[in-house]
Write an enzyme that holds these catalytic residues in place. Structure first.
Site, PDB file in Angstrom:
ATOM      1  N   ASP A   1       0.465   8.144  -7.710  1.00 38.40           N
ATOM      2  CA  ASP A   1       1.755   8.775  -7.838  1.00 38.40           C
ATOM      3  C   ASP A   1       2.737   8.621  -8.535  1.00 38.40           C
ATOM      4  OD1 ASP A   1      -0.082  10.070  -5.525  1.00 38.40           O
ATOM      5  OD2 ASP A   1       0.862   8.747  -4.280  1.00 38.40           O
TER       6      ASP A   1
ATOM      7  N   ASP B   1      -2.446  -0.776  -5.503  1.00 40.61           N
ATOM      8  CA  ASP B   1      -3.050   0.652  -5.696  1.00 40.61           C
ATOM      9  C   ASP B   1      -3.299   1.590  -5.537  1.00 40.61           C
ATOM     10  OD1 ASP B   1      -3.189   1.628  -2.151  1.00 40.61           O
ATOM     11  OD2 ASP B   1      -1.533   2.946  -2.350  1.00 40.61           O
TER      12      ASP B   1
ATOM     13  N   ARG C   1       0.694  -0.947  -0.258  1.00 43.05           N
ATOM     14  CA  ARG C   1       0.087  -0.550   0.353  1.00 43.05           C
ATOM     15  C   ARG C   1       1.344   1.188  -0.007  1.00 43.05           C
ATOM     16  NH1 ARG C   1      -4.372  -2.261  -1.879  1.00 43.05           N
ATOM     17  NH2 ARG C   1      -5.027  -3.340  -0.466  1.00 43.05           N
ATOM     18  N   CYS C   2       0.282   2.018  -0.458  1.00 42.66           N
ATOM     19  CA  CYS C   2       0.994   4.022  -0.570  1.00 42.66           C
ATOM     20  C   CYS C   2       1.359   4.524   1.047  1.00 42.66           C
ATOM     21  CB  CYS C   2      -0.768   4.699  -1.094  1.00 42.66           C
ATOM     22  SG  CYS C   2       0.731   6.523  -1.705  1.00 42.66           S
ATOM     23  N   PRO C   3       2.710   4.742   1.045  1.00 50.09           N
ATOM     24  CA  PRO C   3       3.826   5.210  -0.256  1.00 50.09           C
ATOM     25  C   PRO C   3       4.630   4.043  -0.149  1.00 50.09           C
ATOM     26  CG  PRO C   3       4.145   6.030   2.419  1.00 50.09           C
ATOM     27  CD  PRO C   3       3.073   5.059   2.388  1.00 50.09           C
TER      28      PRO C   3
END
Length: 73
Positions: free
Chosen positions: A43, A37, A10-12
């Site tokens: 991003d 994600d 999952r981010c980041p």
């Protein structure tokens, strides 16, 4: 070419792992990543474009994004 499956992260974390992988590559070498994600799917490409790396979208559906990245100077 280096391949990294980041679909379980999952981010980041995917962005961090892409940055670390790019540091290990020489200019012109390629990295292929798979992301799932939603935040990372936005991003990571944004970061790569901002940094000037080559970016090719190989696959994109509702669940997965596959990118081929060519490291720039």
């Amino acid at each position: 070419m280096v391949f990294i499956d980041l679909t379980s992260y999952r981010c980041p974390l995917p962005l961090v792992k892409v940055k670390l992988a790019l540091k290990q590559l020489a200019v012109g070498e390629q990295l292929q990543v798979v992301l799932s994600d939603p935040g990372s799917r936005m991003d990571v490409p944004r970061f790569l474009k901002k940094q000037g790396h080559g970016l090719q979208e190989l696959y994109n559906d509702a669940n997965r994004l596959t990118l081929r990245i060519t490291k720039s100077a």
